[in-house]
Structures are given as structure tokens and as C-alpha cells.
Write a protein that holds these residues in place. Sequence first.
Motif, PDB file in Angstrom:
ATOM      1  N   ARG A  38     -74.032  20.810  61.172  1.00  0.00           N
ATOM      2  CA  ARG A  38     -75.421  20.509  61.108  1.00  0.00           C
ATOM      3  C   ARG A  38     -75.407  18.899  60.602  1.00  0.00           C
ATOM      4  O   ARG A  38     -76.249  18.129  61.283  1.00  0.00           O
ATOM      5  CB  ARG A  38     -76.113  21.309  59.892  1.00  0.00           C
ATOM      6  N   GLN A  43     -74.765  16.933  63.786  1.00  0.00           N
ATOM      7  CA  GLN A  43     -76.118  16.746  64.447  1.00  0.00           C
ATOM      8  C   GLN A  43     -77.214  15.966  63.954  1.00  0.00           C
ATOM      9  O   GLN A  43     -77.578  15.115  64.975  1.00  0.00           O
ATOM     10  CB  GLN A  43     -76.801  18.060  64.433  1.00  0.00           C
ATOM     11  N   ASP A  44     -77.404  15.902  62.674  1.00  0.00           N
ATOM     12  CA  ASP A  44     -78.390  15.063  62.216  1.00  0.00           C
ATOM     13  C   ASP A  44     -78.064  13.628  62.369  1.00  0.00           C
ATOM     14  O   ASP A  44     -78.857  12.806  62.635  1.00  0.00           O
ATOM     15  CB  ASP A  44     -78.562  15.398  60.385  1.00  0.00           C
ATOM     16  N   LYS A  45     -76.523  13.324  61.943  1.00  0.00           N
ATOM     17  CA  LYS A  45     -76.214  11.746  62.273  1.00  0.00           C
ATOM     18  C   LYS A  45     -76.258  11.464  63.537  1.00  0.00           C
ATOM     19  O   LYS A  45     -76.545  10.519  63.762  1.00  0.00           O
ATOM     20  CB  LYS A  45     -74.830  11.758  61.465  1.00  0.00           C
ATOM     21  N   GLY A  46     -75.851  12.268  64.332  1.00  0.00           N
ATOM     22  CA  GLY A  46     -75.800  11.971  65.869  1.00  0.00           C
ATOM     23  C   GLY A  46     -77.359  11.786  66.442  1.00  0.00           C
ATOM     24  O   GLY A  46     -77.604  10.617  66.940  1.00  0.00           O
ATOM     25  N   ARG A  47     -78.402  12.495  65.966  1.00  0.00           N
ATOM     26  CA  ARG A  47     -79.625  12.310  66.277  1.00  0.00           C
ATOM     27  C   ARG A  47     -80.189  10.985  65.756  1.00  0.00           C
ATOM     28  O   ARG A  47     -80.715  10.204  66.585  1.00  0.00           O
ATOM     29  CB  ARG A  47     -80.641  13.203  65.720  1.00  0.00           C
ATOM     30  N   SER A  48     -79.699  10.696  64.446  1.00  0.00           N
ATOM     31  CA  SER A  48     -80.167   9.314  64.034  1.00  0.00           C
ATOM     32  C   SER A  48     -79.383   8.207  64.782  1.00  0.00           C
ATOM     33  O   SER A  48     -80.083   6.889  64.923  1.00  0.00           O
ATOM     34  CB  SER A  48     -80.199   9.108  62.499  1.00  0.00           C
ATOM     35  N   ILE A  80     -78.773   7.663  67.741  1.00  0.00           N
ATOM     36  CA  ILE A  80     -79.081   7.909  69.218  1.00  0.00           C
ATOM     37  C   ILE A  80     -80.643   7.192  68.999  1.00  0.00           C
ATOM     38  O   ILE A  80     -80.800   6.445  69.576  1.00  0.00           O
ATOM     39  CB  ILE A  80     -79.252   9.048  69.772  1.00  0.00           C
ATOM     40  N   ALA A  81     -81.376   7.645  68.106  1.00  0.00           N
ATOM     41  CA  ALA A  81     -82.475   6.918  67.795  1.00  0.00           C
ATOM     42  C   ALA A  81     -82.316   5.264  67.529  1.00  0.00           C
ATOM     43  O   ALA A  81     -82.982   4.630  68.185  1.00  0.00           O
ATOM     44  CB  ALA A  81     -83.090   7.804  66.687  1.00  0.00           C
ATOM     45  N   ASP A 117     -81.329   3.491  70.976  1.00  0.00           N
ATOM     46  CA  ASP A 117     -82.656   3.745  71.827  1.00  0.00           C
ATOM     47  C   ASP A 117     -83.375   2.441  71.448  1.00  0.00           C
ATOM     48  O   ASP A 117     -83.969   1.602  72.334  1.00  0.00           O
ATOM     49  CB  ASP A 117     -83.476   4.902  71.841  1.00  0.00           C
ATOM     50  N   ILE A 163     -69.444  10.226  64.950  1.00  0.00           N
ATOM     51  CA  ILE A 163     -70.501   9.732  65.805  1.00  0.00           C
ATOM     52  C   ILE A 163     -70.603   8.283  65.728  1.00  0.00           C
ATOM     53  O   ILE A 163     -71.389   7.625  66.552  1.00  0.00           O
ATOM     54  CB  ILE A 163     -71.475  10.155  64.883  1.00  0.00           C
TER      55      ILE A 163
END
Length: 147
Positions: A94, A97-102, A104-105, A108, A138
Motif C-alpha cells: 500500500r 502504491q501511494d508513493k508510486g502514484r505521487s 508519477i503525478a 507528469d 520507486i
Amino acid sequence: MAERRKCKHCHKSFSPRPQNPDQQYCSEPDCQRARKRIWQQRKLLADADYHANQRAAQSIWQKKNPDYWSKYRQRNPVYVERNRANQRDRNHYRNWQDKGRSAIAKMDSSISESSIIPGRYQLRRIDSGRIAKMDALIVEINLFSSG
Ligand SMILES: [Zn+2]
């Protein structure tokens, strides 16, 4: 001569049907309804008894075996360790995932803000993550040009 007996509900005498020699209620609708009501009450009571017995048996068993689960865990350290490991993995994933999402954001937004020369990049976290161990998972993202 047919047998006569007294109805349990209306107390009038009646002849039991040959196909139901144990008949205790005459065939009057009221008496048949009374028979059904009593049958249902008995059934409900029997069911209630059954459930009460189940609960009682369960609680007696638990009183006799109060430390069943703690002993089970002592006897089965692998089971306990596996549970702990599973939980660790879930937490780990979890966080990842959280760190990966931020990450990627952030990637971008930086791509849209500035023109990036095609090439190979290594992305590193700027802020210090709460869990330092995660960084290696990550932070290092390699970007390849489309060319
Ligand atoms: Zn009757």
C-alpha cells in the motif's frame, strides 16, 4: 362402529379419519387452525431450544478451553508468522502504491511544465519519504525517449 374421540380444541366428539388414526382435532376450520398454531408454536420452541443448546454448548466449550486460540498460536508459530508477514506485505504494498502514484503525478507535471530533452533520466525523490526503505523501489524511474 367407528371410534369416537373428543376434539382437543372444541371438545366435541368426532371420528378420526382412517388415514389419520392419531387425529386429535376435528375437521372444523377453527380446530384445524388451532392445531396448526400449536404445531408452529412447538416448532418455534423446538428451534429456540436448538439454538439455545448450540449457544450453550459453544460457551461451555469456550469455558473449558479458554486459551484454545493462544495455545493454537503457540503450537503453530508458522501460522502466526505467516499472518504477520502477510500483513506486512499488504502495508508495504500500500505504501509503495501511494508513493508510486505521487511520483508519477510529479513526473507528469514536470513534463508538461518544461520541455524535456529526449534521453535517459533518473527520477529521485526530493522530499524525504516517511519510510526511507521504500525510496529505492520507486525513486529510480528511467525515462526513455520515444525515438
Ligand atoms: Zn373441533
